[in-house]
Design an enzyme around this catalytic site. Structure first.
Site, PDB file in Angstrom:
ATOM      1  N   ALA A   1       0.778  -1.068  -0.072  1.00  0.00           N
ATOM      2  CA  ALA A   1      -0.171   0.039   0.054  1.00  0.00           C
ATOM      3  C   ALA A   1       0.983   1.280   0.052  1.00  0.00           C
ATOM      4  O   ALA A   1       0.087   2.277  -0.085  1.00  0.00           O
ATOM      5  CB  ALA A   1      -1.032  -0.077   1.252  1.00  0.00           C
ATOM      6  N   HIS A   2       2.010   1.263   0.029  1.00  0.00           N
ATOM      7  CA  HIS A   2       3.026   2.367  -0.007  1.00  0.00           C
ATOM      8  C   HIS A   2       4.085   1.917  -0.943  1.00  0.00           C
ATOM      9  O   HIS A   2       4.721   0.968  -0.590  1.00  0.00           O
ATOM     10  CB  HIS A   2       3.432   2.656   1.414  1.00  0.00           C
ATOM     11  CG  HIS A   2       4.136   4.202   1.492  1.00  0.00           C
ATOM     12  ND1 HIS A   2       5.553   4.381   0.725  1.00  0.00           N
ATOM     13  CD2 HIS A   2       3.798   5.506   1.757  1.00  0.00           C
ATOM     14  CE1 HIS A   2       6.099   5.450   1.029  1.00  0.00           C
ATOM     15  NE2 HIS A   2       4.965   6.151   1.502  1.00  0.00           N
ATOM     16  N   PRO A   3       4.728   2.737  -1.846  1.00  0.00           N
ATOM     17  CA  PRO A   3       5.552   2.340  -2.647  1.00  0.00           C
ATOM     18  C   PRO A   3       6.999   2.133  -2.202  1.00  0.00           C
ATOM     19  O   PRO A   3       7.969   1.418  -2.455  1.00  0.00           O
ATOM     20  CB  PRO A   3       5.427   3.301  -3.761  1.00  0.00           C
ATOM     21  CG  PRO A   3       5.014   4.646  -2.977  1.00  0.00           C
ATOM     22  CD  PRO A   3       4.113   4.377  -2.145  1.00  0.00           C
TER      23      PRO A   3
END
Lengths: 395, 395
Positions: free
Chosen positions: A233-235
């Site tokens: 959900a977060h790069p």
């Protein structure tokens, strides 16, 4: 009970989302917010909607969302009488806020330099898309463009996706909070020193600030974030951080220790990935492996089982489900008020809980010019003068 | 020059993202922020990073992002001497902020009821994931879970996608702004009345508030948003609002009149869709039709051509491109400071511009306990007493 901002008077020249949301936050805590609108059409957000839906058949949900606890004064902004009215209001206001493009307020004769001659203690806040000057000063500054220019759209979704904007007006909303931050700080300073001042805010800088920690990486390392091939959900984040499909919907599995996750999922093999380097380098592989287990049972089963282990997990809800969420019900997260044409209108409640000065929804979002006479009378205009202004088309 | 919040003193028990970002906003405007850390490990955000990257090889970019303009006092939170130190600090502070789970501060003896006995004027702000009580009070409250529960993940991306979270800590950041909103309002009230109070904030309610206009639709109509099958950028929005692939990258085309778009794209057939109903009902068809034209030329060509027509469009940039953006350069959007171990650190600048009381980055994010002796001396402790505390393991 007292209200925290009772006695604060705001002359509000804002329209659309950002400015009105900011001044609503003042109104929610008791400030007197006088919304200046163009007579006739008013705030252009009144004509904006989603899903072709109008509350009560006529009212914009977008306008209603950001204009409670205000009064509306609708004027011909270029009339001579308007200049006098604004002058009288400025003399007794604490704050002026506007979010026109650069130069518009000056042309109307309502720039900071004009108004501080009337009231040197005034705090005057201008908000624009990209600032008052510079190469983009004349560019239109709407939320989606700010998301696009700031880098934000490159952080969301998967590697294979086009850049993905957030489906809310995030730049506008952060702009609103920065107006509140700036104005309340300037108000505190004025209480201490008696000095007013001018504030400038732009949506672009606000959305760059929103990415403080992502820029802390890129500005210093020169490295760009690369979105995952999976639902991480977060790069910049490692597995398992993401949203997973269950047998009957979705759930989120945030930061969690792998051994506990392996045990709950009955997948001992997961432990082979349990070091920070591997959980980042092989995050997609780990994601898909976890996904294969999670899909075998329901959201309720997993959330209950995992919360018992104090794991960081939750359900994924849509807005109708969120409305009925037991915690939302417990908190009184949603509220309602009566509107003269739309009837009972439901909305989200005030987010900050004050022990001594609770906020309240005292006023429905005003109709265009709903408080014309009330406000003009407070300024000392007689009934005849008001009737004259109506005849002359000022109101 | 003066600073807007000079003289405001904050006792800061926060950690991770939300609380530290809030108190940094105070520090940026001149408040004295004393960061209380657990001795040894300190704020657990110090051990958090992205892309396995550490600024200068050792410092967390996440911690650095939200802790400038503060001083650090690192203590054994359970030691008897700590209780005395905190008592002395409370006596002279204006504000206490904490974001532990419910009950932790009370157990440490630092709840509101404890501290207001020392200083009845204190403004005390607690922030949690879901509130101090209710069915979720004991749930862990991390950003991704709040995004998931609030409905936000159902607004972003396409119909066929799983729910998509935003790739930044949006709940935490909005929580931070609400702390600032609440505390500055309470501070203004205290200036007027002399009365302190207790504030409660939770991330969940802050993220529901972020969706005020989306909830204005769903709460009143019972209708859920349905994400588009195309790149339309908001699930309630009509065409052309979205991000489009060009010959050499991406661009955004926000709200724009169809006749102008049709002319610029040299696609007269687009005009057949030009009414609000059709632009919503056939938004995917319109999106793909526009996409077919846009992909034929470069971003620079389209943006230049369309801006000349005053259309709402922009480039889509990543973070390295954003860093070099001419408007960012013009605004001084990025800043830097010296850090004792990491060297020159680059960051995003303060978003609000004050004519009389500009904010400034005066202090690098502190190392754990960097200001132990300085702060204890200010409280009147002697060198011997401080040395004693070091020996006893309090510091």
């Amino acid at each position: 009970m007292d209200k925290a901002l009772a006695g604060v008077k705001i002359l509000d020249f804002t329209h659309l989302l950002q400015g009105p949301f900011a001044t609503q936050m003042f109104g929610d805590l008791g400030a007197d917010v006088i919304k200046i609108e163009r007579k006739g059409t008013g705030d252009s957000y009144r004509a904006w909607t989603f899903l072709k839906y109008w509350v009560g058949g006529t009212e914009s949900p977008c306008y209603l969302a950001f204009n409670r606890n205000k009064r509306s004064l609708a004027l011909d902004l270029k009339a001579a009488a308007t200049k006098e009215i604004i002058g009288k209001l400025v003399a007794e206001c604490d704050i002026v806020v506007e979010n026109f493009r650069p130069g518009v307020m000056q042309k109307l004769g309502f720039g900071y330099e004009d108004l501080k001659k009337i009231n040197p203690r005034i705090i005057y806040c201008s908000s624009t898309g990209y600032g008052q000057d510079g190469p983009y000063a004349d560019r239109p500054g709407q939320d989606l463009m700010i998301q696009s220019l700031s880098g934000l759209t490159t952080l969301t979704g998967r590697h294979e996706d086009p850049p993905i904007p957030l489906g809310t007006g995030i730049a506008d909303q952060l702009g609103a909070y920065n107006i509140v931050y700036g104005l309340l700080s300037a108000l505190y300073y004025r209480e201490k020193t008696g000095k007013g001042q001018k504030l400038e805010i732009n949506l672009y800088q606000c959305l760059l600030t929103h990415q403080l920690q992502e820029f802390a990486v890129t500005l210093n390392s020169g490295k760009l974030f690369d979105r995952p091939h999976s639902g991480i959900a977060h790069p910049g984040q490692s597995a398992p951080f993401g949203i997973y499909r269950t047998a009957d919907g979705y759930m989120c599995i945030s930061v969690n220790p792998i051994p506990v996750l392996a045990e709950v999922l009955e997948d001992e093999g997961l432990n082979a990935y349990d070091d920070p380097q591997t959980l980042y380098d092989k995050r997609d592989e780990v994601f898909f492996r976890i996904q294969a287990s999670v899909v075998k049972n329901t959201t309720a089963y997993w959330v209950e089982t995992m919360l018992k282990r104090d794991m960081w997990v939750s359900e994924v809800k849509n807005h109708l489900e969120a409305e009925l969420d037991p915690q939302a019900v417990h908190l009184g997260a949603f509220a309602s008020y009566e509107h003269p044409t739309a009837g009972t209108v439901r909305t989200v409640n005030i987010p900050v809980k004050f022990s001594e000065t609770p906020g309240e929804i005292d006023r429905h979002p005003p109709r265009i010019g709903e408080h014309n006479e009330e406000i003009l009378r407070e300024l000392g205009y007689s009934d005849e003068e008001i009737a004259g202004m109506q005849r002359d088309g000022v109101l």
